[in-house]
Design a protein around this motif. Structure first.
Motif, PDB file in Angstrom:
ATOM      1  N   PHE A  72       0.988  -1.314   0.008  1.00 16.91           N
ATOM      2  CA  PHE A  72      -0.108  -0.072  -0.036  1.00 16.91           C
ATOM      3  C   PHE A  72       1.022   1.350   0.071  1.00 16.91           C
ATOM      4  O   PHE A  72       2.096   0.979   0.260  1.00 16.91           O
ATOM      5  CB  PHE A  72      -0.986   0.147   1.269  1.00 16.91           C
ATOM      6  N   ALA A  73       0.127   2.341  -0.465  1.00 22.18           N
ATOM      7  CA  ALA A  73       0.982   3.622  -0.362  1.00 22.18           C
ATOM      8  C   ALA A  73       0.463   4.610   0.547  1.00 22.18           C
ATOM      9  O   ALA A  73      -0.842   5.071   0.661  1.00 22.18           O
ATOM     10  CB  ALA A  73       0.818   4.206  -1.803  1.00 22.18           C
ATOM     11  N   ASP A  74       1.448   4.999   1.670  1.00 23.10           N
ATOM     12  CA  ASP A  74       1.025   5.871   2.588  1.00 23.10           C
ATOM     13  C   ASP A  74       1.349   7.368   2.083  1.00 23.10           C
ATOM     14  O   ASP A  74       1.856   8.407   2.586  1.00 23.10           O
ATOM     15  CB  ASP A  74       1.974   5.585   3.716  1.00 23.10           C
ATOM     16  N   HIS A  75       1.062   7.550   0.807  1.00 17.43           N
ATOM     17  CA  HIS A  75       1.547   8.876   0.155  1.00 17.43           C
ATOM     18  C   HIS A  75       0.484   8.864  -1.143  1.00 17.43           C
ATOM     19  O   HIS A  75      -0.093   8.065  -1.308  1.00 17.43           O
ATOM     20  CB  HIS A  75       2.941   8.902  -0.230  1.00 17.43           C
ATOM     21  N   LYS A  76       0.791  10.192  -1.717  1.00 17.03           N
ATOM     22  CA  LYS A  76      -0.073  10.450  -2.849  1.00 17.03           C
ATOM     23  C   LYS A  76       1.166  11.397  -3.788  1.00 17.03           C
ATOM     24  O   LYS A  76       2.092  11.670  -3.085  1.00 17.03           O
ATOM     25  CB  LYS A  76      -1.341  11.114  -2.916  1.00 17.03           C
ATOM     26  N   TYR A  77       0.665  11.522  -5.121  1.00 18.58           N
ATOM     27  CA  TYR A  77       1.572  12.950  -5.582  1.00 18.58           C
ATOM     28  C   TYR A  77       0.676  13.916  -6.121  1.00 18.58           C
ATOM     29  O   TYR A  77      -0.521  13.775  -6.708  1.00 18.58           O
ATOM     30  CB  TYR A  77       2.354  11.991  -6.760  1.00 18.58           C
ATOM     31  N   GLY A  78       1.349  15.146  -5.976  1.00 21.25           N
ATOM     32  CA  GLY A  78       0.705  16.229  -6.170  1.00 21.25           C
ATOM     33  C   GLY A  78       1.352  17.560  -5.764  1.00 21.25           C
ATOM     34  O   GLY A  78       2.623  17.374  -6.132  1.00 21.25           O
ATOM     35  N   LYS A  79       0.660  18.647  -5.775  1.00 27.67           N
ATOM     36  CA  LYS A  79       1.537  19.934  -5.831  1.00 27.67           C
ATOM     37  C   LYS A  79       1.955  20.304  -4.252  1.00 27.67           C
ATOM     38  O   LYS A  79       1.130  20.204  -3.271  1.00 27.67           O
ATOM     39  CB  LYS A  79       0.696  20.934  -6.157  1.00 27.67           C
ATOM     40  N   ASN A  80       2.897  20.521  -3.959  1.00 29.68           N
ATOM     41  CA  ASN A  80       3.654  20.991  -2.811  1.00 29.68           C
ATOM     42  C   ASN A  80       3.097  22.478  -2.666  1.00 29.68           C
ATOM     43  O   ASN A  80       3.891  23.431  -3.173  1.00 29.68           O
ATOM     44  CB  ASN A  80       5.107  20.827  -2.565  1.00 29.68           C
ATOM     45  N   THR A  81       2.205  22.751  -1.770  1.00 26.36           N
ATOM     46  CA  THR A  81       1.690  24.148  -1.671  1.00 26.36           C
ATOM     47  C   THR A  81       2.786  25.350  -1.227  1.00 26.36           C
ATOM     48  O   THR A  81       2.769  26.326  -1.491  1.00 26.36           O
ATOM     49  CB  THR A  81       0.412  24.201  -1.041  1.00 26.36           C
ATOM     50  N   ALA A  82       3.877  24.644  -0.580  1.00 28.87           N
ATOM     51  CA  ALA A  82       4.722  25.512   0.049  1.00 28.87           C
ATOM     52  C   ALA A  82       5.708  26.126  -0.981  1.00 28.87           C
ATOM     53  O   ALA A  82       6.094  27.172  -1.018  1.00 28.87           O
ATOM     54  CB  ALA A  82       5.394  24.671   1.217  1.00 28.87           C
TER      55      ALA A  82
END
Length: 566
Positions: free
Chosen positions: A347-357
């Protein structure tokens, strides 16, 4: 090299859609009598029988990712039965287009296998001795493929028409009758026994210059083991087949021709990059398209890693929908997961997307910044944390950003070049352990060794060396070992498309869905809204798909499957 002559489908098209005609014989079909004059030409036609596996209704999508949900370990994302969640929530009807598509694709594949077998048997008399030997191997491959296609038909649709020749396809649909499931199993058994007797092991193959992703004796033995184990279970319940399953698996195990890879994670590095390793991979669908043309016949790509991968946006591959979701209580209840390396890989304890910082897109992000999966699984965790993990955990085995190399990366929002395992050697080892326990009504030494080999590899240990860290406790009763095997199949084969059919053949599909729903609510009081399958799954109905209504209307001698009547 194929004629679109699936009569149950094309006749309906001819009647209901004016643009669809029975006269769909292609130019290549017209030329077939003048083709297959040697083994090389025959092999080209055989590869067309294989190509059925990459159709949308087959392993590209429906038989790998869509119909295999829901189960007690996975579900679809979201909290409504709308749109893409209609099938994975079990809220569809007998008119569902995907049900019709898979039915059509499977019978089309059976037709192609029948057609190839008939044509090569007609031509083989004119081959030289070397080509005759190759032709026998090709016939064995086609019969093994036909058995696989019928296996999917009988376990998904139940009582189906047994089409053993192309001639039958010309009969009127009102004449077709539903064969008893046992009759279909006997036909599969005959095909697979022939394949076992005439196919070489992959490692010993001297007939095929490149046998990558081709069926071998190991594949036939493994599939026959699985056929027997399913035949022994619900709904046919011919328990005499447990003995046959155990003896068939034993032949494969004792051959020494296949073994487990030493590193569990290597399986996913391989399949995500189109790497064929016959040591463990017995049947694997190869997807590869260097680019997307939009023409299905030119794009043998799949949805693996896109539909069931880690949710992602802003990545090189545009996005991953990541519609599969892991049920958190399954991860919580995974025994010894602190030592079992498969747990974190699955399983993945993460996702991929935009780092808002930083504004950087397509980067790895936590599911929830206030806590990880272990925090969320605690009984006293905050509801907001539980909610994010209840509907946010994706399978990790097909993580495109983690595993797929540039050479195999397909820049496309919905499709990928990631392969799909239909049958692994580990699956057969677990079936061997299960069959021995069922046959002998208690675990044997060989049963313990088979399951412990799988567990040792999962714990990162040498598979042939006993270990107190991984091995099951000796002295288990029949019921205790049965439960251990069923759990182990969930751990080893998590999210690989086997679980729903396992629960069905064990006769506990409905009960498992209900129990899972209760486990979720006990952990997170508002979790039921995200496991919507519990609201729609019915006992003695969802163990099978419906016969497609459009076909049923013409198949006047057919009966609809239980619970699916209008």
């Amino acid at each position: 090299m194929k004629n679109i002559k699936y009569y149950l489908y094309t006749l309906i098209c001819a009647i209901t859609v004016s643009s669809c005609s029975l006269d769909e014989t292609s130019y290549t079909e017209v030329e077939k009598p003048n083709y297959m004059n040697n083994a090389a030409e025959a092999q080209n036609v055989l590869l067309g029988v294989y190509r059925n596996m990459v159709e949308e209704g087959m392993y590209r999508y429906h038989l790998s990712l869509l119909f295999t949900l829901p189960s007690d370990i996975a579900k679809c994302q979201g909290n409504s039965p709308d749109g893409l969640r209609l099938v994975p929530s079990n809220s569809y009807t007998s008119t569902q287009s995907e049900v019709q598509t898979t039915w059509a694709n499977l019978y089309d594949a059976v037709y192609d296998a029948n057609d190839f077998i008939e044509r090569i048997q007609h031509k083989i008399g004119g081959y030289d001795d070397v080509d005759k030997q190759k032709a026998i191997v090709f016939i064995a491959e086609a019969r093994c493929l036909r058995a696989l296609y019928y296996f999917e038909l009988v376990r998904w649709y139940g009582h189906v028409t047994l089409m053993t020749s192309t001639k039958q396809s010309n009969e009127h649909p009102s004449t077709f009758t539903q064969a008893d499931a046992a009759e279909v199993y006997r036909f599969m058994e005959e095909d697979l026994v022939y394949a076992v007797e005439n196919l070489p092991y992959a490692i010993d193959d001297r007939f095929r210059g490149d046998n990558s992703f081709r069926l071998s004796k190991g594949a036939a033995l493994g599939l026959l083991t699985k056929v027997y184990a399913t035949w022994a279970g619900h709904p046919v319940n011919d328990t005499s087949k447990w003995e046959a399953a155990a003896k068939t698996a034993k032949k494969l195990v004792e051959s020494g021709k296949h073994h487990l890879l030493s590193d569990y994670e290597q399986l996913w590095k391989n399949t995500c990059n189109g790497i064929w390793d016959a040591d463990e991979s017995l049947i694997e669908v190869s997807f590869y398209s260097p680019a997307i043309t939009g023409v299905a016949a030119s794009d043998p790509s799949g949805r693996i890693g896109k539909w069931n991968g880690v949710a992602a946006s802003g990545i090189k591959g545009v996005r991953n929908a990541g519609n599969w979701r892991v049920i958190p209580t399954f991860l919580r209840d995974w025994k010894d997961h602190d030592n079992d390396k498969r747990w974190a890989i699955s399983f993945a304890d993460h996702k991929y997307g935009k780092n808002t910082a930083t504004g950087e897109d397509g980067v790895k992000l936590p599911i929830n910044t206030s806590g990880n999966i272990n925090d969320a699984l605690q009984e006293d965790a905050k509801d907001n944390l539980k909610k994010s993990y209840m509907d946010g955990i994706c399978p990790g085995k097909w993580d495109t950003e983690k595993y797929v190399n540039d050479a195999n990366y397909l820049v496309e929002a919905n499709l990928s070049n990631i392969n799909w395992y239909i049958l692994r050697y580990a699956d057969v080892l677990l079936l061997y352990a299960e069959a021995l326990n069922e046959w002998k009504q208690g675990p044997t030494t060989d049963a313990y060794e088979a399951i412990n080999m799988v567990r040792r590899r999962g714990f990162g240990l040498p598979v042939n060396t006993a270990s107190s860290r991984s091995d099951l406790q000796a002295g288990m009763s029949y019921a205790e070992f049965q439960k251990a095997v069923r759990n182990e199949r969930a751990y080893e084969l998590a999210f690989e498309g086997h679980r729903r059919q396992d629960l069905t053949r064990w006769g506990i599909y409905y009960e498992s869905v209900r129990e899972t729903a209760q486990d979720i609510v006990d952990w997170y009081s508002d979790g039921a809204q995200f496991y919507i399958a519990a609201d729609y799954t019915k006992k003695n109905k969802h163990e099978l798909l419906p016969i497609p209504q459009r076909d049923l209307d013409l198949l006047t001698k057919y009966n609809q499957n239980p619970g699916w009547d209008k």
